[in-house]
Motif scaffolding. Structure first.
Motif: not given
Ligand SMILES: [Zn+2]
Length: 71
Positions: A16-21, A43-50
């Motif tokens: 899971p993305c640590a930012q948006c899940g 690299n989350c494609s939804d929120c761009g969090y790396v």
């Molecule tokens: Zn994310």
């Protein structure tokens, strides 16, 4: 309740993305740190969090102990 940064690692599953899940299927980059550690870059494609994770492998060579001291 805010999401907490978790360190749940899975070897073959999604993370899971640590930012948006959002479930990330696989890291965008992986590199061996040494024989027993691999660093994954996500690299989350939804929120761009790396972010990156470090995976430790068990070798099955017995308990992780320092070698006994020879008297
Ligand atoms: Zn994310």
């Amino acid at each position: 309740m805010t999401a907490t940064t978790s360190m749940h690692l899975s070897i073959a599953g999604s993370l899971p993305c640590a930012q948006c899940g959002t479930a990330l299927k696989r890291p965008v980059w992986s590199e061996p740190v040494d024989a027993r550690q691999v660093r994954h870059l996500w690299n989350c494609s939804d929120c761009g969090y790396v972010f990156e994770t470090l995976v430790f492998f068990c070798t099955g060579e017995g308990p992780e102990m320092a070698p006994p001291l020879a008297a």
